[in-house]
Design an enzyme around this catalytic site. Sequence first.
Site, mmCIF file in Angstrom:
data_model
loop_
_atom_site.group_PDB
_atom_site.id
_atom_site.type_symbol
_atom_site.label_atom_id
_atom_site.label_comp_id
_atom_site.label_asym_id
_atom_site.label_seq_id
_atom_site.Cartn_x
_atom_site.Cartn_y
_atom_site.Cartn_z
ATOM 1 C CE LYS A 84 2.727 -2.192 -0.908
ATOM 2 N NZ LYS A 84 2.589 -1.283 -0.099
ATOM 3 C CD GLU A 113 18.232 3.089 -3.281
ATOM 4 O OE1 GLU A 113 17.130 3.769 -3.014
ATOM 5 O OE2 GLU A 113 18.977 3.249 -4.013
ATOM 6 C CB CYS A 126 17.201 5.472 5.161
ATOM 7 S SG CYS A 126 17.859 6.401 3.694
ATOM 8 C CD GLU A 140 16.305 2.011 10.180
ATOM 9 O OE1 GLU A 140 15.736 1.159 9.880
ATOM 10 O OE2 GLU A 140 16.644 2.785 9.206
HETATM 11 P P1 NAD Z 1 8.888 -1.178 5.154
HETATM 12 O O1 NAD Z 1 10.179 -2.403 4.858
HETATM 13 O O2 NAD Z 1 8.197 -1.735 6.429
HETATM 14 O O3 NAD Z 1 7.948 -1.202 3.822
HETATM 15 C C1 NAD Z 1 8.273 -0.743 2.646
HETATM 16 C C2 NAD Z 1 7.359 -1.449 1.699
HETATM 17 O O4 NAD Z 1 7.384 -2.655 1.396
HETATM 18 C C3 NAD Z 1 5.839 -0.849 1.785
HETATM 19 O O5 NAD Z 1 5.270 -0.619 0.670
HETATM 20 C C4 NAD Z 1 5.319 -2.207 2.388
HETATM 21 O O6 NAD Z 1 4.059 -2.458 2.276
HETATM 22 C C5 NAD Z 1 6.330 -3.370 1.548
HETATM 23 N N1 NAD Z 1 6.229 -4.418 2.067
HETATM 24 C C6 NAD Z 1 6.204 -4.880 3.386
HETATM 25 N N2 NAD Z 1 6.343 -6.427 3.391
HETATM 26 C C7 NAD Z 1 6.459 -6.716 2.343
HETATM 27 C C8 NAD Z 1 6.726 -8.280 1.540
HETATM 28 N N3 NAD Z 1 6.660 -9.166 2.350
HETATM 29 N N4 NAD Z 1 6.733 -8.205 0.392
HETATM 30 C C9 NAD Z 1 6.392 -7.160 -0.410
HETATM 31 N N5 NAD Z 1 6.426 -5.825 0.119
HETATM 32 C C10 NAD Z 1 6.583 -5.664 1.349
HETATM 33 O O7 NAD Z 1 9.560 0.025 5.204
HETATM 34 P P2 NAD Z 1 8.956 1.340 5.756
HETATM 35 O O8 NAD Z 1 8.494 0.983 7.188
HETATM 36 O O9 NAD Z 1 7.871 1.548 4.962
HETATM 37 O O10 NAD Z 1 10.201 2.326 5.659
HETATM 38 C C11 NAD Z 1 11.035 2.654 6.723
HETATM 39 C C12 NAD Z 1 12.241 1.821 6.248
HETATM 40 O O11 NAD Z 1 12.990 2.153 5.129
HETATM 41 C C13 NAD Z 1 13.437 2.035 7.330
HETATM 42 O O12 NAD Z 1 14.138 0.671 7.612
HETATM 43 C C14 NAD Z 1 14.397 2.961 6.422
HETATM 44 O O13 NAD Z 1 15.988 2.881 6.825
HETATM 45 C C15 NAD Z 1 14.340 2.308 5.100
HETATM 46 N N6 NAD Z 1 14.693 3.086 3.899
HETATM 47 C C16 NAD Z 1 15.662 3.001 3.217
HETATM 48 C C17 NAD Z 1 16.319 3.947 2.348
HETATM 49 C C18 NAD Z 1 17.628 3.866 1.460
HETATM 50 O O14 NAD Z 1 17.874 4.267 0.571
HETATM 51 N N7 NAD Z 1 18.390 2.971 1.958
HETATM 52 C C19 NAD Z 1 15.514 4.984 2.230
HETATM 53 C C20 NAD Z 1 14.263 5.170 2.679
HETATM 54 C C21 NAD Z 1 14.093 4.290 3.649
HETATM 55 O O1 6OD Z 2 18.281 11.435 -2.227
HETATM 56 C C1 6OD Z 2 18.038 10.249 -2.669
HETATM 57 O O2 6OD Z 2 18.028 9.924 -3.906
HETATM 58 C C2 6OD Z 2 17.602 9.180 -1.693
HETATM 59 N N1 6OD Z 2 17.464 7.737 -2.144
HETATM 60 C C3 6OD Z 2 17.489 9.363 -0.519
HETATM 61 C C4 6OD Z 2 16.856 8.084 0.685
HETATM 62 C C5 6OD Z 2 16.665 8.802 1.876
HETATM 63 C C6 6OD Z 2 16.216 8.028 2.763
HETATM 64 O O3 6OD Z 2 15.469 7.998 3.770
#
Ligand code: NAD
Ligand code: 6OD
Length: 484
Positions: free
Chosen positions: A177, A253, A287, A388
């Site tokens: 998804k 993550e 992130c 964040e």
């Molecule tokens: P988000 O949590 O809003 O959405 C991520 C995904 O989850 C989307 O596909 C969304 O449609 C889905 N989703 C939302 N609510 C849901 C639910 N109740 N059930 C199932 N699926 C659901 O995140 P975003 O805004 O797309 O991305 C930004 C966030 O992601 C930031 O907080 C960032 O730090 C984090 N992030 C973390 C990492 C990591 O490796 N730790 C990497 C990239 C992004």
């Molecule tokens: O480099 C990667 O494998 C990874 N998961 C990066 C995540 C970046 C977050 O925005």
Amino acid sequence: MQKILNFIDGEFKAGTGGEFANKFPTTGEIFAEVSAAGKSDVDAAVGAARSALKGPWGRMSVPERVSLLRKLADGINARFDEFLAAEIRDTGKPRSIASHIDIPRGAANFNVFADQILTASTETFEMKTPDGGDALNYALRGPRGVIAVVCPWNLPLLLMTWKVAPALACGNTVVVKPSEETPATATLLGEVMNEVGIPRGVYNVVHGFGPSAAGEFLTSHPDVDGITFTGETGTGEAIMKAAANGVRPVSLELGGKNAGIIFDDADIGATLEGIGRSCFANTGQVCLGTERLYVQRDIYDQVCEGLAQKARSYRMGDPFDQATTMGTVISAEHRDKVISYYDKARASGAQILAGGGVPDIKGYEGGYWVEPTVWTGLDEDHPVVTEEIFGPCTHIRAFDTEEEGIALANNSPYGLATTIWSTNLGTAHRVSKQIEVGITWVNCWFLRDLRTPFGGSKASGIGREGGVHSLEFYSELRNVCIKL
Ligand code: NAD
Ligand code: 6OD
């Protein structure tokens, strides 16, 4: 108008969940209609993934799967320009980033986990039985089953294949998804799956939103065996609750509020370059990015000035132009969120060293622009310093002693990443050991060896992916004990 469809059982299909618009963040124009998956489409995708496990995919040897994974990497590279254009259209990120990071890593993930599964071993233990005989234990590595892969929008292809590649390497099937903001590259990958001969049903894509939509239909589906998720911490909590039904494993993550710590013996030129990237790359939508910066007092003024200059140096505009170094943020909603923090900082009397507003980019007035921004002067409990933001911004504060720098960095519910800058090896080792995060970079940032454990501590996640750690999540080990 381009139509983006779901990919279920090897075919592109319209969903029963209606349509939603996909916008080009640089202009705000709608360039595609995305067909949302309804509950019955998610059922069909999970059903196809289940059948594929029992079909040719489930009977394939590891070398056969590895050969297909390598073809997937080649297939992405063969259509590099299409993936690049799709990613730029969905995200507004500059070509200079997408062509160096997103698409090459999207392909590389398949090769890395092809290598990994070829050398994956399991344990054996010989033992004595109570009657003095012998027994042998060995573990078999098998797939977990159908894996739900739920992804964010900031590095769409990279973060999706980071999960799909090890899942397929271990013999699972997946239902992806993608974020509703970035449906294109996951869909395009469906074409490559068919081109290289991945059996139908192994890779499925369902489009739509999260709550009460495709995301929730998928993560609460009783026939999903495991859920891997990258996104916000709050969403991670909702997904964990969904996973509790049926006791399904999760890999999460999540978000971060990462600190950078700069010591007064740091190489200033290299530090400003590296820390600048960590604050502003991908318009701050990484992130692992640095939104809190702690600088030892002797070099504080120099770093403030240098980082402010760096913030002013970005060139914003057409993301397809190789000279553009910063794009928009993902959406109008996200721009408004980032700007609400800019407003809070101003209202609380922050000193604004650079940016702080919305730039006027001629010819792209409808785009979701925000200025790269550097502040000082806010208290450590201010929302700008604790929450964040996920934008191109950072708050700088001075510290005196190593202990103080460590305490400031650790003062967060999150624990994803830290970047430490010092030329003293002793400082680097001591501080790295005391920082409560999953990933520490010293004198660098986002330097990735994909065999290393990747993931967050505290509210930044559960579990580690990367190398053998991914294999641990995406496979089920079954012990066999034979009395000889
Ligand atoms: P988000 O949590 O809003 O959405 C991520 C995904 O989850 C989307 O596909 C969304 O449609 C889905 N989703 C939302 N609510 C849901 C639910 N109740 N059930 C199932 N699926 C659901 O995140 P975003 O805004 O797309 O991305 C930004 C966030 O992601 C930031 O907080 C960032 O730090 C984090 N992030 C973390 C990492 C990591 O490796 N730790 C990497 C990239 C992004
Ligand atoms: O480099 C990667 O494998 C990874 N998961 C990066 C995540 C970046 C977050 O925005």
